[in-house]
Design an enzyme around this catalytic site. Structure first.
Site, PDB file in Angstrom:
ATOM      1  N   TYR A   1       0.873  -1.172   0.000  1.00  0.00           N
ATOM      2  CA  TYR A   1       0.000   0.000   0.000  1.00  0.00           C
ATOM      3  C   TYR A   1       0.903   1.211   0.000  1.00  0.00           C
ATOM      4  O   TYR A   1       1.809   1.312   0.835  1.00  0.00           O
ATOM      5  CB  TYR A   1      -0.898   0.023   1.234  1.00  0.00           C
TER       6      TYR A   1
ATOM      7  N   ASP B   1      -6.209  -1.108  -6.514  1.00  0.00           N
ATOM      8  CA  ASP B   1      -7.676  -1.107  -6.546  1.00  0.00           C
ATOM      9  C   ASP B   1      -8.290  -0.574  -5.255  1.00  0.00           C
ATOM     10  O   ASP B   1      -9.466  -0.768  -4.995  1.00  0.00           O
ATOM     11  CB  ASP B   1      -8.212  -2.525  -6.829  1.00  0.00           C
TER      12      ASP B   1
ATOM     13  N   HIS C   1      -9.788  -7.591  -5.451  1.00  0.00           N
ATOM     14  CA  HIS C   1      -9.538  -7.484  -4.014  1.00  0.00           C
ATOM     15  C   HIS C   1     -10.519  -8.375  -3.236  1.00  0.00           C
ATOM     16  O   HIS C   1     -11.081  -7.981  -2.206  1.00  0.00           O
ATOM     17  CB  HIS C   1      -9.705  -6.018  -3.586  1.00  0.00           C
TER      18      HIS C   1
HETATM   19  O1  173 Z   1      -9.165  -5.828   2.126  1.00  0.00           O
HETATM   20  C1  173 Z   1      -8.761  -5.291   3.142  1.00  0.00           C
HETATM   21  O2  173 Z   1      -9.349  -5.406   4.210  1.00  0.00           O
HETATM   22  C2  173 Z   1      -7.561  -4.500   3.043  1.00  0.00           C
HETATM   23  O3  173 Z   1      -6.927  -4.562   2.059  1.00  0.00           O
HETATM   24  C3  173 Z   1      -7.145  -3.609   4.110  1.00  0.00           C
HETATM   25  C4  173 Z   1      -6.808  -2.316   3.796  1.00  0.00           C
HETATM   26  C5  173 Z   1      -6.450  -1.447   4.799  1.00  0.00           C
HETATM   27  C6  173 Z   1      -6.411  -1.880   6.108  1.00  0.00           C
HETATM   28  C7  173 Z   1      -6.715  -3.176   6.420  1.00  0.00           C
HETATM   29  C8  173 Z   1      -7.086  -4.040   5.409  1.00  0.00           C
END
Ligand code: 173
Length: 500
Positions: A239, A267, A358
């Protein structure tokens, strides 16, 4: 953090909204001013005011969440743990029942398919954890479609091939893999099991499978890398932080630690609405209480929201040059959903794409990865003369995969490998590392049988003509609705709990 050492009694005096200290991993924090900003709400922190919050903190937060979010002057020092009263975690009635059922899990030998782990997890996992893992966006149409799409692809097996020996091992980005699958990234592993993501690392080592480490793991990145066996290959899901320096450091650290591929999630500029997860939050939170305390944090995205605010919605194609300048790792975009973007990724010189929505957790009515694969292969072959799979540009798919037959369909259609996420979460939530190993063994056995039945001695023999995907774009879910089906056929039974 100052070197000051407090006693448990000193910390215990700061047990109100006006002065709220907590202990996490033997360190003392003054979170008074942070209370209204805590994405998980103030109530949960106040429950542990003056006390040791470690057990509650651990499953939900990456290890460094607290030190990153609190200014240094609020990180008060450490505590002599011998003087701290043990905190009993308050377990809700529903979760007590779930814990009791945990002891009634079927023996491992009764687990026959990946579905079984899910059926058991649903009954025995902590309710919040189940809600977080199983939830998907909006009306959960896409999560169902991810699985259903595989039902619209049928086999055209060949006969009289010598299938005495069958071999489904492969290479993923040049790295050996015992099967054309990898463990894809899923956040918050400790919600399901105290060892969290390490269950996956260890089982992956035993089975020669690649694990993709999530940015938002419950275990720290280094713990997960340290747990790898010598020579074990790992990828990293990324991320991208609004503060690019943080991302740069993380990426370069990952490369130094031997990570073999960087999967940049594209995404999730904003998290989808996972309502099952959100409801859990609201129950825990009491909306009136939030209003009374004038809490301003948007809690509309449940557990995930709590730790996702750093993700940069401004990430764009122009950033790809920057990524190339900071790392030599192969770059893969995770979450591509149409051929135009796959083509652009290829033209930008990236190493591949994951055709993914996702796990149905982002845009509801996004199409399944396997459907998108069909159009991506057709267009990249037409416009760039590529043939799939190839060593230059890898196509991965994830979402809804539960069987080796699903994987084989994707391989036949041109995928290099397929990512599997939730089934492994359910496997370790129910049986720890052993569960993940069993899940991989089940897939192994399914590959062996299905390769034989298809008449394909190796994955090279799993070719396009072995599947009929002509209906894959038809968005009709084939749920039979006739008397034969409803009156005569029995439902397929999941694994059963033992008698109490
Ligand atoms: O899918 C999710 O839950 C995920 O990608 C996510 C994103 C940020 C924080 C925790 C999980």
């Amino acid at each position: 953090m100052s070197g000051k050492v407090f006693t448990g009694q000193e910390v215990a005096q700061h047990n109100t909204r006006e002065s709220c200290w907590i202990i996490v991993h033997g360190k003392v924090y003054d979170v008074t001013e942070f209370l209204p900003e805590h994405p998980g709400g103030s109530k949960i922190i106040l429950k542990y005011a003056g006390k040791d919050a470690t057990a509650e903190y651990d499953p939900i937060h990456p290890p460094d969440a607290i030190t990153k979010n609190l200014p240094p002057e609020k990180q008060l020092g450490s505590v002599d743990l011998n003087t701290v009263e043990k905190v009993e975690i308050v377990v809700r009635e529903e979760d007590k029942l779930r814990q009791e059922r945990f002891a009634l899990r079927p023996s491992m030998s009764e687990i026959l398919t990946l579905h079984d782990f899910e059926a058991i997890a649903r009954q025995i996992m902590n309710e919040k954890a189940w809600a977080y893992y199983s939830s998907a966006a909006d009306d959960e149409i896409t999560i169902r479609e991810n699985h259903a799409a595989y039902h619209r692809i049928w086999f055209r097996p060949r006969i009289l091939k010598n299938v005495t020996h069958v071999d489904w091992s492969t290479k993923i980005l040049g790295l050996p893999s015992s099967m054309p699958i990898y463990i894809t990234a899923t956040a918050l592993g400790k919600l399901g099991h105290p060892d969290g993501e390490l269950n996956l690392t260890r089982a992956a080592a035993k089975h020669g499978i690649i694990q993709m480490i999530p940015t938002l793991a419950s275990c720290s990145f280094d713990e997960i890398v340290d747990a790898a066996a010598p020579g074990q290959n790992q990828f990293l899901q990324l991320y991208v932080n609004k503060e690019r320096e943080i991302t740069k450091k993380f990426v370069q650290h990952a490369e130094k630690r031997g990570i073999k591929g960087l999967f940049i999630t594209v995404d999730a500029p904003q998290l989808g609405r996972r309502e099952k997860d959100m409801r859990q939050k609201f129950e825990a939170e009491e909306p009136d209480e939030m209003e009374r305390n004038n809490e301003k944090v948007d809690r509309s995205q449940g557990a995930a929201r709590a730790i996702s605010s750093f993700i940069d919605p401004g990430l764009c194609w122009e950033d790809m040059a920057w990524f190339k300048s900071i790392t030599k790792m192969p770059l893969i975009l995770k979450g591509v959903q149409c051929w135009e973007d796959a083509l652009q990724a290829y033209d930008e010189g990236l190493a591949g794409v994951v055709l993914s929505n996702h796990g149905g957790r982002q845009l509801d009515f996004a199409r399944s990865g396997i459907e998108v694969l069909v159009e991506v292969v057709a267009k990249l072959e037409e416009k760039r003369g590529l043939r799939f799979p190839n060593d230059k540009f890898a196509l991965f798919v994830d979402g809804g995969v539960r069987r080796a037959t699903d994987v084989i369909k994707a391989v036949a259609l041109g995928a290099t490998a397929v990512g599997i996420g939730r089934p492994f979460l359910y496997a370790f939530s129910t049986y720890g590392q052993e569960g993940v190993e069993k899940a991989l063994q089940i897939l192994h056995d399914e590959f062996e049988m299905n390769m034989r039945l298809l008449g394909a001695p190796t994955l090279k023999d799993v070719v396009r003509d072995m599947v009929d995907a002509s209906s894959v774009h038809q968005h009709i879910v084939a749920v039979p609705d006739d008397r034969l089906f409803h009156q005569n056929y029995e439902g397929i039974a999941g694994a059963q709990l033992r008698a109490a």
